[in-house]
Design a protein around this motif. Structure first.
Motif, PDB file in Angstrom:
ATOM      1  N   LEU A   1      35.745 -22.185  27.431  1.00 60.67           N
ATOM      2  CA  LEU A   1      35.156 -22.662  26.177  1.00 60.67           C
ATOM      3  C   LEU A   1      36.241 -22.922  25.139  1.00 60.67           C
ATOM      4  CD1 LEU A   1      32.858 -23.221  24.161  1.00 60.67           C
ATOM      5  CD2 LEU A   1      32.736 -20.741  23.759  1.00 60.67           C
ATOM      6  N   ILE A   2      37.152 -21.982  24.984  1.00 57.80           N
ATOM      7  CA  ILE A   2      38.212 -22.121  23.985  1.00 57.80           C
ATOM      8  C   ILE A   2      39.093 -23.326  24.304  1.00 57.80           C
ATOM      9  CG2 ILE A   2      40.320 -21.042  23.109  1.00 57.80           C
ATOM     10  CD1 ILE A   2      38.844 -18.346  23.316  1.00 57.80           C
TER      11      ILE A   2
ATOM     12  N   THR B   1      27.395 -23.327  22.383  1.00 55.99           N
ATOM     13  CA  THR B   1      28.453 -23.609  21.417  1.00 55.99           C
ATOM     14  C   THR B   1      29.197 -24.888  21.779  1.00 55.99           C
ATOM     15  OG1 THR B   1      28.741 -21.259  20.899  1.00 55.99           O
ATOM     16  CG2 THR B   1      30.577 -22.727  20.382  1.00 55.99           C
TER      17      THR B   1
ATOM     18  N   SER C   1      33.263 -19.823  31.152  1.00 54.56           N
ATOM     19  CA  SER C   1      33.881 -18.591  30.662  1.00 54.56           C
ATOM     20  C   SER C   1      34.362 -18.784  29.227  1.00 54.56           C
ATOM     21  CB  SER C   1      35.068 -18.220  31.545  1.00 54.56           C
ATOM     22  OG  SER C   1      36.106 -19.184  31.402  1.00 54.56           O
ATOM     23  N   ARG C   2      34.728 -17.688  28.595  1.00 54.59           N
ATOM     24  CA  ARG C   2      35.233 -17.767  27.231  1.00 54.59           C
ATOM     25  C   ARG C   2      36.523 -18.582  27.175  1.00 54.59           C
ATOM     26  NH1 ARG C   2      37.225 -12.492  24.034  1.00 54.59           N
ATOM     27  NH2 ARG C   2      35.282 -11.684  24.926  1.00 54.59           N
ATOM     28  N   SER C   3      37.428 -18.344  28.115  1.00 55.76           N
ATOM     29  CA  SER C   3      38.699 -19.083  28.099  1.00 55.76           C
ATOM     30  C   SER C   3      38.465 -20.569  28.311  1.00 55.76           C
ATOM     31  CB  SER C   3      39.638 -18.531  29.177  1.00 55.76           C
ATOM     32  OG  SER C   3      39.077 -18.683  30.471  1.00 55.76           O
TER      33      SER C   3
ATOM     34  N   GLU D   1      37.720 -15.462  17.719  1.00 58.66           N
ATOM     35  CA  GLU D   1      38.634 -16.136  18.646  1.00 58.66           C
ATOM     36  C   GLU D   1      38.109 -17.522  19.016  1.00 58.66           C
ATOM     37  OE1 GLU D   1      40.698 -15.477  23.065  1.00 58.66           O
ATOM     38  OE2 GLU D   1      39.282 -13.997  22.266  1.00 58.66           O
ATOM     39  N   ILE D   2      36.822 -17.613  19.233  1.00 57.17           N
ATOM     40  CA  ILE D   2      36.211 -18.903  19.575  1.00 57.17           C
ATOM     41  C   ILE D   2      36.309 -19.865  18.393  1.00 57.17           C
ATOM     42  CG2 ILE D   2      34.031 -20.046  20.137  1.00 57.17           C
ATOM     43  CD1 ILE D   2      33.272 -17.463  21.677  1.00 57.17           C
TER      44      ILE D   2
ATOM     45  N   VAL E   1      26.942 -10.825  22.563  1.00 54.33           N
ATOM     46  CA  VAL E   1      27.931 -11.567  23.334  1.00 54.33           C
ATOM     47  C   VAL E   1      27.206 -12.440  24.351  1.00 54.33           C
ATOM     48  CG1 VAL E   1      29.676  -9.797  23.048  1.00 54.33           C
ATOM     49  CG2 VAL E   1      28.127  -9.689  25.004  1.00 54.33           C
ATOM     50  N   ASN E   2      27.941 -13.354  24.954  1.00 56.05           N
ATOM     51  CA  ASN E   2      27.355 -14.247  25.950  1.00 56.05           C
ATOM     52  C   ASN E   2      26.785 -13.442  27.122  1.00 56.05           C
ATOM     53  OD1 ASN E   2      27.124 -17.131  26.996  1.00 56.05           O
ATOM     54  ND2 ASN E   2      28.194 -16.120  28.687  1.00 56.05           N
TER      55      ASN E   2
ATOM     56  N   TYR F   1      27.990 -19.479  25.164  1.00 57.28           N
ATOM     57  CA  TYR F   1      29.122 -20.360  25.440  1.00 57.28           C
ATOM     58  C   TYR F   1      28.696 -21.811  25.676  1.00 57.28           C
ATOM     59  CZ  TYR F   1      31.827 -16.031  26.099  1.00 57.28           C
ATOM     60  OH  TYR F   1      32.435 -14.817  25.933  1.00 57.28           O
TER      61      TYR F   1
ATOM     62  N   GLU G   1      35.282 -11.615  19.242  1.00 57.18           N
ATOM     63  CA  GLU G   1      34.987 -12.703  20.166  1.00 57.18           C
ATOM     64  C   GLU G   1      34.648 -13.988  19.415  1.00 57.18           C
ATOM     65  OE1 GLU G   1      32.478 -13.280  24.159  1.00 57.18           O
ATOM     66  OE2 GLU G   1      31.199 -12.878  22.418  1.00 57.18           O
TER      67      GLU G   1
END
Length: 589
Positions: A522-523, A484, A518-520, A554-555, A510-511, A481, A551
């Motif tokens: 990052l997005i 990226t 977090s993923r959210s 989505e990113i 995965v991370n 994350y 995953e």
């Protein structure tokens, strides 16, 4: 017409040749559709195959969207059917035919757009495969092929004579290669992103150079040269020919002496010219790719019983003797390998040109995707930063291979590097956890212009050495994350107008960095950074069966890019090109 000499008389073909449907059996397709629309027995007893002139009820109407080259022939068949009161289930068959560019229809159907037609006849099955390979697409069902036309190189007479036509034959690479030698032959084509003719020829050139030393580089160089002389349509392309009386083309550097054209397009041009400026047609000796005109149902579940049967009736009609004659009169083949001698002659062919050497399987879906991906990055020139996972799991040995994931990844990256030209800008990052102090990533080679391949110490040489030096970090985890986000910020900040800008991230997991965002988060950050006016799609490739495609997808979609998953690292190159093609076309699929 001014052309009367014919190819070998023994190849003249029969009066009623059969259509050779590629990869599909029309009889089976017919049975399938009959079942869908109400059963074979009911269709036969209901008059599906009736040619009686009775039209007691209102006509049943269907709309057909057809490639502009074949639309006039289909329209002639439809008008003839109306005049003869051809029926479907006792109702007159009323078929409307509209000329529509295949790439535009494919884009609309691929986006899931509601269609106003029941049947689609593009010039190549490649467009149908593009639609069926898109997750949100409108359903299309191809039933068989109604005609065909091989792809060759049409040349003005003076240039053809200089090349030894018709006695001397050439391969695709030999013909295209002449365009790179001091522009000995000015060769034009329709943009492969818009044209099956251009795409099939490009795929054939790529396949022919694949076994040669530096074949990928040579193919990219040919594509680069060809890109300077592309048009948006056959009509525009034909307008680039020199004017009558100056067929050498020397009077204007903008005019083309040779064009990548279908046999049918050359036929139509020569017939319209009335002998004033006929084109000669080379059929490359390593085989001519084939436009195959698939008859395709659109959104079959929504068709009414009457529409489904009428669509099938029109398809069977196109296989009958009189309609096939209409197709031949418009310059199409109804038997790919046994064309009428007059058709070949009027298209500009003459023995010993190998006009019957047809590649019925012109290219696989993967080969076309790779050719289009190569075209996308070659034409626009690319600025791509590649970010490679170096976590310890990349050292896992592949089953039955003896090589690690990293070994095969490096080989795939080196293969991809060979497809880029001197004008492309490429860079390399690697990541794990705490690879550079608190940073999870390290910049190995800044993103810069590649330059010439033979230059020692140049960017290409630096990248090749860096790819080869990649190694998994012992006990390293996956800092996906934070890496990226940092790489995307850098890519956006260094955006270069007029290039295909992208960020490619390769990861096998995965991370696994507990201290990262977090993923959210990052997005959210990626969505803030993404700018449609300065697009930098993220192309995320999940490597291996343990990776999470959902995953990375989505990113990546937060930037207008896409996520891919490959089970083996050897598939990375094809996945990159597929994603580049989709991003270049503005489609996330």
């Amino acid at each position: 017409m001014g052309r009367h000499s014919l190819p070998d008389a023994r190849r003249a073909g029969s009066a009623d040749p059969r259509i050779r449907a590629r990869r599909r059996n029309t009889a089976l397709a017919t049975a399938l559709v009959l079942t869908v629309v109400g059963g074979t027995a009911a269709a036969v007893h209901g008059g599906l195959f009736s040619l009686e002139s009775s039209c007691e009820d209102d006509a049943v109407h269907i709309e057909v969207a057809a490639s502009p080259d074949i639309a006039p022939a289909l329209r002639a068949v439809a008008e003839d059917a109306r005049e003869k009161n051809v029926t479907s289930d006792g109702r007159c068959l009323d078929v409307g035919v509209t000329a529509r560019e295949s790439y535009k229809v494919a884009a609309s159907l691929g986006a899931g757009g509601k269609s106003d037609v029941q049947v689609w006849v593009p010039d190549s099955d490649a467009w149908v495969e593009r639609v069926t390979g898109t997750s949100a697409a409108t359903q299309v069902t191809s039933l068989g092929n109604v005609a065909s036309s091989p792809v060759g190189v049409a040349v003005v007479p003076s240039a053809a004579k200089a090349l030894g036509w018709p006695d001397k034959t050439y391969t695709w690479t030999e013909l295209a290669g002449d365009t790179t030698r001091a522009e000995k032959l000015r060769l034009g084509a329709v943009d492969p992103a818009r044209s099956s003719t251009g795409l099939l020829a490009l795929a054939r050139i790529s396949a022919a150079t694949a076994g040669l030393k530096d074949g990928d580089v040579r193919a990219a160089a040919l594509a680069k040269t060809l890109s300077r002389r592309t048009s948006d349509s056959d009509t525009e392309l034909l307008d680039t020919l020199p004017q009558a009386g100056s067929d050498s083309g020397r009077s204007s550097a903008d005019s083309n002496q040779a064009l990548i054209l279908s046999e049918q397009a050359a036929f139509a041009h020569n017939r319209a010219q009335d002998g004033a400026q006929d084109l000669d047609l080379f059929y490359p000796k390593d085989g001519s790719p084939l436009l195959d005109y698939p008859y395709t149902l659109v959104d079959e579940p929504s068709l009414s019983t009457d529409e489904g049967r009428a669509a099938l009736r029109f398809m069977t009609l196109l296989g009958e003797a009189a309609p096939r004659q209409f197709l031949r009169l418009f310059g199409f083949r109804t038997d790919a390998e046994s064309p009428a001698a007059t058709l070949v002659a009027e298209a500009g062919g003459r023995s010993p040109q190998p006009y019957a050497r047809i590649l019925t399987d012109s290219a696989s879906k993967g080969a076309l995707q790779e050719a289009l991906g190569m075209w996308t990055i070659t034409v626009e020139s690319a600025r791509i930063t590649t970010v490679v996972d170096a976590s310890s799991s990349m050292g896992v040995t592949l089953p039955g291979d003896g090589r690690s994931r990293m070994d095969v990844t490096k080989e795939s990256l080196l293969q991809a590097l060979a497809t880029f030209t001197a004008e492309d800008e490429i860079g390399l990052w690697t990541f794990s956890t705490k690879l550079d102090g608190d940073k999870d990533y390290r910049v190995l080679v800044p993103t810069e212009r590649l330059g010439e391949s033979e230059k020692k110490g140049g960017q290409r040489a630096k990248l090749a050495a860096a790819f080869k030096s990649l190694k998994p970090v012992p006990h390293g985890e996956t800092g996906l994350y934070d890496t990226t986000l940092a790489a995307y910020k850098a890519a956006v900040a260094s955006y270069t107008k007029g290039r295909f800008n992208a960020l490619v991230v390769l990861t096998d997991g995965v991370n696994r960095d507990p201290g990262s965002i977090s993923r959210s988060e990052l997005i959210t950050e990626l969505q803030k950074l993404a700018d449609p006016e300065r697009p930098v799609p993220l192309i995320a490739i999940a490597v291996g069966p343990d990776s999470d495609r959902r995953e990375v997808d989505e990113i990546a979609r937060a930037t207008g890019g896409s996520g891919q998953r490959v089970n083996e690292p050897s598939q990375i190159h094809a996945a990159m090109l597929k994603a580049i093609t989709a991003a270049g076309a503005g489609s996330p699929d």
